[in-house]
Scaffold this motif. Structure first.
Motif, PDB file in Angstrom:
ATOM      1  N   GLU A 187       0.758  -1.206   0.069  1.00 47.50           N
ATOM      2  CA  GLU A 187      -0.136   0.002   0.065  1.00 47.50           C
ATOM      3  C   GLU A 187       0.884   1.132  -0.065  1.00 47.50           C
ATOM      4  N   LEU A 188       0.645   1.957  -1.038  1.00 46.00           N
ATOM      5  CA  LEU A 188       1.352   3.543  -0.893  1.00 46.00           C
ATOM      6  C   LEU A 188       0.519   4.318  -0.013  1.00 46.00           C
TER       7      LEU A 188
ATOM      8  N   ALA B 247       1.364   7.704   0.847  1.00 49.92           N
ATOM      9  CA  ALA B 247       1.243   8.962   0.343  1.00 49.92           C
ATOM     10  C   ALA B 247       2.310   9.369  -0.689  1.00 49.92           C
TER      11      ALA B 247
ATOM     12  N   LEU C 295       7.513   6.633  -7.742  1.00 54.17           N
ATOM     13  CA  LEU C 295       6.761   5.501  -7.631  1.00 54.17           C
ATOM     14  C   LEU C 295       7.437   4.076  -8.456  1.00 54.17           C
TER      15      LEU C 295
ATOM     16  N   VAL D 175      -0.236  -2.782  -6.014  1.00 59.27           N
ATOM     17  CA  VAL D 175      -0.086  -1.550  -5.436  1.00 59.27           C
ATOM     18  C   VAL D 175      -1.442  -0.723  -5.144  1.00 59.27           C
TER      19      VAL D 175
ATOM     20  N   VAL E  64      -3.545   2.188  -3.316  1.00 58.42           N
ATOM     21  CA  VAL E  64      -3.513   3.632  -3.010  1.00 58.42           C
ATOM     22  C   VAL E  64      -4.924   4.238  -2.569  1.00 58.42           C
ATOM     23  N   HIS E  65      -5.081   5.140  -1.843  1.00 62.53           N
ATOM     24  CA  HIS E  65      -6.382   5.547  -1.437  1.00 62.53           C
ATOM     25  C   HIS E  65      -6.172   6.949  -1.867  1.00 62.53           C
ATOM     26  N   VAL E  66      -7.194   7.726  -2.671  1.00 63.04           N
ATOM     27  CA  VAL E  66      -7.110   9.236  -3.133  1.00 63.04           C
ATOM     28  C   VAL E  66      -8.254   9.657  -2.592  1.00 63.04           C
TER      29      VAL E  66
ATOM     30  N   TYR F 194      -2.669   8.684 -11.037  1.00 65.35           N
ATOM     31  CA  TYR F 194      -2.773   7.286 -10.869  1.00 65.35           C
ATOM     32  C   TYR F 194      -3.209   6.546 -11.868  1.00 65.35           C
TER      33      TYR F 194
ATOM     34  N   GLN G 188     -10.495   3.999  -3.819  1.00 68.31           N
ATOM     35  CA  GLN G 188      -9.366   3.135  -3.766  1.00 68.31           C
ATOM     36  C   GLN G 188      -9.090   2.713  -5.257  1.00 68.31           C
TER      37      GLN G 188
END
Length: 83
Positions: free
Chosen positions: A4-5, A7, A24, A37, A39-41, A52, A76
């Motif tokens: 998990e990224l 930030a 990245l 990978v 990521v949550h934005v 992304y 997500q």
């Protein structure tokens, strides 16, 4: 292996110069054996969503959450890394 990224932030003056893309890429390479990978934005952060998606991330789900008692609409995304 799924990672998990948390930030990826750049100063405004550093954006659109390939730095985020390199960070990245190098991060994924250094972890090694990464297949996914996550990521949550924040939904209204269109610049991050565009970044992304351009890198191949796809939307998995959208949901509402409380972040330190602040309501957020979160998206997500997942990148499926090929060998």
């Amino acid at each position: 292996q799924q990672v998990e990224l948390g930030a990826l932030y750049l100063l405004p003056s550093a954006k659109r110069k390939g730095i985020g893309s390199k960070l990245l890429k190098i991060g994924i390479e250094r972890i090694g054996n990464v297949k996914q990978v996550l990521v949550h934005v924040e939904k209204h952060n269109q610049a991050a969503l565009q970044f992304y998606k351009q890198k191949g991330f796809v939307v998995i789900k959208e949901f509402d959450e409380l972040f330190y008692n602040h309501p957020l609409q979160t998206i997500q995304l997942m990148l499926y890394v090929s060998e």
